[in-house]
Design a protein around this motif. Structure first.
Motif, PDB file in Angstrom:
ATOM      1  N   ALA A 101      93.308 -20.575 -60.817  1.00  0.00           N
ATOM      2  CA  ALA A 101      92.162 -21.491 -60.791  1.00  0.00           C
ATOM      3  C   ALA A 101      91.204 -21.195 -61.940  1.00  0.00           C
ATOM      4  CB  ALA A 101      91.426 -21.386 -59.456  1.00  0.00           C
ATOM      5  N   ARG A 102      90.653 -22.263 -62.482  1.00  0.00           N
ATOM      6  CA  ARG A 102      89.651 -22.170 -63.544  1.00  0.00           C
ATOM      7  C   ARG A 102      88.320 -22.777 -63.105  1.00  0.00           C
ATOM      8  NH1 ARG A 102      94.175 -24.162 -65.403  1.00  0.00           N
ATOM      9  NH2 ARG A 102      93.365 -26.241 -65.805  1.00  0.00           N
ATOM     10  N   ARG A 103      88.334 -23.459 -61.972  1.00  0.00           N
ATOM     11  CA  ARG A 103      87.126 -24.101 -61.455  1.00  0.00           C
ATOM     12  C   ARG A 103      87.231 -24.200 -59.929  1.00  0.00           C
ATOM     13  NH1 ARG A 103      89.926 -26.814 -64.402  1.00  0.00           N
ATOM     14  NH2 ARG A 103      91.390 -28.361 -63.726  1.00  0.00           N
ATOM     15  N   LEU A 104      86.098 -24.494 -59.297  1.00  0.00           N
ATOM     16  CA  LEU A 104      86.041 -24.646 -57.844  1.00  0.00           C
ATOM     17  C   LEU A 104      85.590 -26.060 -57.492  1.00  0.00           C
ATOM     18  CD1 LEU A 104      84.213 -21.350 -56.818  1.00  0.00           C
ATOM     19  CD2 LEU A 104      86.676 -21.829 -56.691  1.00  0.00           C
ATOM     20  N   LYS A 105      86.022 -26.500 -56.319  1.00  0.00           N
ATOM     21  CA  LYS A 105      85.640 -27.811 -55.807  1.00  0.00           C
ATOM     22  C   LYS A 105      85.510 -27.721 -54.291  1.00  0.00           C
ATOM     23  CE  LYS A 105      87.122 -32.641 -55.559  1.00  0.00           C
ATOM     24  NZ  LYS A 105      88.155 -33.615 -55.968  1.00  0.00           N
ATOM     25  N   ALA A 106      84.572 -28.481 -53.749  1.00  0.00           N
ATOM     26  CA  ALA A 106      84.408 -28.606 -52.304  1.00  0.00           C
ATOM     27  C   ALA A 106      83.779 -29.964 -52.025  1.00  0.00           C
ATOM     28  CB  ALA A 106      83.525 -27.483 -51.756  1.00  0.00           C
ATOM     29  N   ILE A 107      83.850 -30.396 -50.789  1.00  0.00           N
ATOM     30  CA  ILE A 107      83.207 -31.653 -50.392  1.00  0.00           C
ATOM     31  C   ILE A 107      82.490 -31.437 -49.064  1.00  0.00           C
ATOM     32  CG2 ILE A 107      84.919 -33.095 -51.584  1.00  0.00           C
ATOM     33  CD1 ILE A 107      86.083 -33.782 -48.810  1.00  0.00           C
ATOM     34  N   THR A 108      81.525 -32.302 -48.795  1.00  0.00           N
ATOM     35  CA  THR A 108      80.883 -32.337 -47.479  1.00  0.00           C
ATOM     36  C   THR A 108      80.335 -33.740 -47.266  1.00  0.00           C
ATOM     37  OG1 THR A 108      79.410 -31.120 -45.983  1.00  0.00           O
ATOM     38  CG2 THR A 108      78.535 -31.647 -48.168  1.00  0.00           C
ATOM     39  N   SER A 109      79.923 -34.006 -46.048  1.00  0.00           N
ATOM     40  CA  SER A 109      79.313 -35.302 -45.766  1.00  0.00           C
ATOM     41  C   SER A 109      77.955 -35.379 -46.467  1.00  0.00           C
ATOM     42  CB  SER A 109      79.156 -35.504 -44.256  1.00  0.00           C
ATOM     43  OG  SER A 109      78.311 -34.500 -43.723  1.00  0.00           O
ATOM     44  N   VAL A 110      77.552 -36.572 -46.843  1.00  0.00           N
ATOM     45  CA  VAL A 110      76.307 -36.730 -47.591  1.00  0.00           C
ATOM     46  C   VAL A 110      75.088 -36.326 -46.765  1.00  0.00           C
ATOM     47  CG1 VAL A 110      77.187 -38.460 -49.200  1.00  0.00           C
ATOM     48  CG2 VAL A 110      76.188 -39.186 -47.037  1.00  0.00           C
ATOM     49  N   GLY A 111      75.210 -36.309 -45.462  1.00  0.00           N
ATOM     50  CA  GLY A 111      74.094 -35.923 -44.602  1.00  0.00           C
ATOM     51  C   GLY A 111      74.023 -34.446 -44.274  1.00  0.00           C
ATOM     52  N   ASN A 112      74.967 -33.662 -44.778  1.00  0.00           N
ATOM     53  CA  ASN A 112      74.997 -32.231 -44.452  1.00  0.00           C
ATOM     54  C   ASN A 112      74.102 -31.468 -45.440  1.00  0.00           C
ATOM     55  OD1 ASN A 112      75.600 -29.580 -43.800  1.00  0.00           O
ATOM     56  ND2 ASN A 112      77.786 -29.983 -43.509  1.00  0.00           N
ATOM     57  N   SER A 113      72.804 -31.526 -45.193  1.00  0.00           N
ATOM     58  CA  SER A 113      71.839 -30.938 -46.124  1.00  0.00           C
ATOM     59  C   SER A 113      71.995 -29.422 -46.248  1.00  0.00           C
ATOM     60  CB  SER A 113      70.410 -31.294 -45.714  1.00  0.00           C
ATOM     61  OG  SER A 113      70.144 -30.831 -44.405  1.00  0.00           O
ATOM     62  N   GLY A 114      72.390 -28.758 -45.170  1.00  0.00           N
ATOM     63  CA  GLY A 114      72.591 -27.309 -45.235  1.00  0.00           C
ATOM     64  C   GLY A 114      73.717 -26.935 -46.182  1.00  0.00           C
ATOM     65  N   GLY A 134      87.602 -42.853 -47.966  1.00  0.00           N
ATOM     66  CA  GLY A 134      88.013 -44.160 -47.470  1.00  0.00           C
ATOM     67  C   GLY A 134      86.878 -45.160 -47.643  1.00  0.00           C
ATOM     68  N   PRO A 135      87.159 -46.445 -47.406  1.00  0.00           N
ATOM     69  CA  PRO A 135      86.139 -47.479 -47.597  1.00  0.00           C
ATOM     70  C   PRO A 135      84.873 -47.183 -46.789  1.00  0.00           C
ATOM     71  CG  PRO A 135      88.290 -48.464 -47.235  1.00  0.00           C
ATOM     72  CD  PRO A 135      88.430 -46.992 -46.964  1.00  0.00           C
ATOM     73  N   GLY A 136      83.741 -47.138 -47.491  1.00  0.00           N
ATOM     74  CA  GLY A 136      82.464 -46.909 -46.840  1.00  0.00           C
ATOM     75  C   GLY A 136      82.188 -45.466 -46.459  1.00  0.00           C
ATOM     76  N   LEU A 137      83.058 -44.543 -46.870  1.00  0.00           N
ATOM     77  CA  LEU A 137      82.914 -43.131 -46.494  1.00  0.00           C
ATOM     78  C   LEU A 137      82.617 -42.285 -47.730  1.00  0.00           C
ATOM     79  CD1 LEU A 137      85.889 -42.888 -43.977  1.00  0.00           C
ATOM     80  CD2 LEU A 137      83.461 -43.110 -43.438  1.00  0.00           C
ATOM     81  N   ALA A 138      81.350 -42.318 -48.131  1.00  0.00           N
ATOM     82  CA  ALA A 138      80.917 -41.517 -49.278  1.00  0.00           C
ATOM     83  C   ALA A 138      80.894 -40.041 -48.892  1.00  0.00           C
ATOM     84  CB  ALA A 138      79.523 -41.962 -49.727  1.00  0.00           C
ATOM     85  N   MET A 139      81.124 -39.181 -49.867  1.00  0.00           N
ATOM     86  CA  MET A 139      81.072 -37.728 -49.666  1.00  0.00           C
ATOM     87  C   MET A 139      80.301 -37.110 -50.825  1.00  0.00           C
ATOM     88  SD  MET A 139      82.769 -37.186 -46.847  1.00  0.00           S
ATOM     89  CE  MET A 139      83.287 -35.483 -46.760  1.00  0.00           C
ATOM     90  N   ALA A 140      79.677 -35.968 -50.543  1.00  0.00           N
ATOM     91  CA  ALA A 140      79.092 -35.151 -51.605  1.00  0.00           C
ATOM     92  C   ALA A 140      80.219 -34.284 -52.148  1.00  0.00           C
ATOM     93  CB  ALA A 140      77.960 -34.295 -51.071  1.00  0.00           C
ATOM     94  N   VAL A 141      80.453 -34.356 -53.449  1.00  0.00           N
ATOM     95  CA  VAL A 141      81.543 -33.621 -54.091  1.00  0.00           C
ATOM     96  C   VAL A 141      80.922 -32.580 -55.019  1.00  0.00           C
ATOM     97  CG1 VAL A 141      83.598 -33.812 -55.561  1.00  0.00           C
ATOM     98  CG2 VAL A 141      83.024 -35.665 -53.962  1.00  0.00           C
ATOM     99  N   PHE A 142      81.353 -31.331 -54.845  1.00  0.00           N
ATOM    100  CA  PHE A 142      80.818 -30.206 -55.606  1.00  0.00           C
ATOM    101  C   PHE A 142      81.845 -29.698 -56.608  1.00  0.00           C
ATOM    102  CE2 PHE A 142      79.237 -29.912 -51.220  1.00  0.00           C
ATOM    103  CZ  PHE A 142      77.869 -30.061 -51.444  1.00  0.00           C
ATOM    104  N   HIS A 143      81.366 -29.334 -57.803  1.00  0.00           N
ATOM    105  CA  HIS A 143      82.211 -28.734 -58.841  1.00  0.00           C
ATOM    106  C   HIS A 143      81.445 -27.603 -59.496  1.00  0.00           C
ATOM    107  CE1 HIS A 143      85.206 -31.993 -59.017  1.00  0.00           C
ATOM    108  NE2 HIS A 143      84.185 -32.802 -58.800  1.00  0.00           N
ATOM    109  N   ARG A 144      82.173 -26.589 -59.926  1.00  0.00           N
ATOM    110  CA  ARG A 144      81.617 -25.549 -60.790  1.00  0.00           C
ATOM    111  C   ARG A 144      82.765 -24.766 -61.419  1.00  0.00           C
ATOM    112  NH1 ARG A 144      78.567 -20.641 -59.827  1.00  0.00           N
ATOM    113  NH2 ARG A 144      79.899 -20.026 -61.505  1.00  0.00           N
ATOM    114  N   GLY A 145      82.485 -24.185 -62.560  1.00  0.00           N
ATOM    115  CA  GLY A 145      83.492 -23.380 -63.229  1.00  0.00           C
ATOM    116  C   GLY A 145      83.569 -21.974 -62.632  1.00  0.00           C
ATOM    117  N   LEU A 146      84.607 -21.287 -63.022  1.00  0.00           N
ATOM    118  CA  LEU A 146      84.791 -19.890 -62.650  1.00  0.00           C
ATOM    119  C   LEU A 146      84.557 -19.042 -63.898  1.00  0.00           C
ATOM    120  CD1 LEU A 146      87.946 -20.183 -60.385  1.00  0.00           C
ATOM    121  CD2 LEU A 146      85.672 -19.431 -59.698  1.00  0.00           C
TER     122      LEU A 146
END
Length: 151
Positions: A101-114, A134-146
């Protein structure tokens, strides 16, 4: 109390599911817990063990393009606020790097403020991606390098 982070096994997976509410509260995320991840990507599925059981875990894998993807990360309700989530992320990042791996990725629901605040504190950039799940299902997508150095 001594906490040791080590690869997860099938028994660990079943213990985590049995204690699911201690990690996730009222949210039922059992369907996201995939035994195949532990069986096929054991080197990047980790548990934090103490004398009183599994304090936290991270399940993830490395994609063919060199992304360390964190599928789930959780700490038990009595282990929060002591830096265990950071320790788990650091251990995952090191394991993922060992597997290309050269980078990291994760996702969460847009309402998961924690979760959003936690990932930002680790240096992740976040973006909301419409229809990600999926349709109408937005997500918060996280990226960062290693490397990930958050100690």
């Amino acid at each position: 109390m001594d906490i040791r982070i080590a690869p997860a096994g099938v028994d660990d997976f079943h213990r985590v599911l049995a204690d699911h509410p201690r990690y996730w509260g009222e949210r039922d995320l059992r369907s996201l817990h995939l035994l195949a991840l532990v069986q096929e990507f054991g080197h990047t599925c980790l548990v934090a063990r103490a004398e009183d059981g599994i304090r936290g875990y991270v399940f993830g894998f490395v994609t063919p393009d060199g992304t360390g993807y964190v599928h789930l990360i959780a700490t038990r309700e009595d282990a929060r606020g002591a830096g265990l989530g950071r320790r788990l992320y650091t251990a995952f990042a090191k394991a993922a790097e060992r597997h290309g791996a050269r980078r990291l990725k994760a996702i969460t629901s847009v309402g998961n403020s924690g979760s959003i605040a936690f990932h930002r504190s680790l240096g992740f950039e976040a973006e909301v991606v419409d229809d990600y799940n999926g349709p109408g299902l937005a997500m918060a997508v996280f990226h960062r390098g290693l490397p990930l150095d958050v100690s």
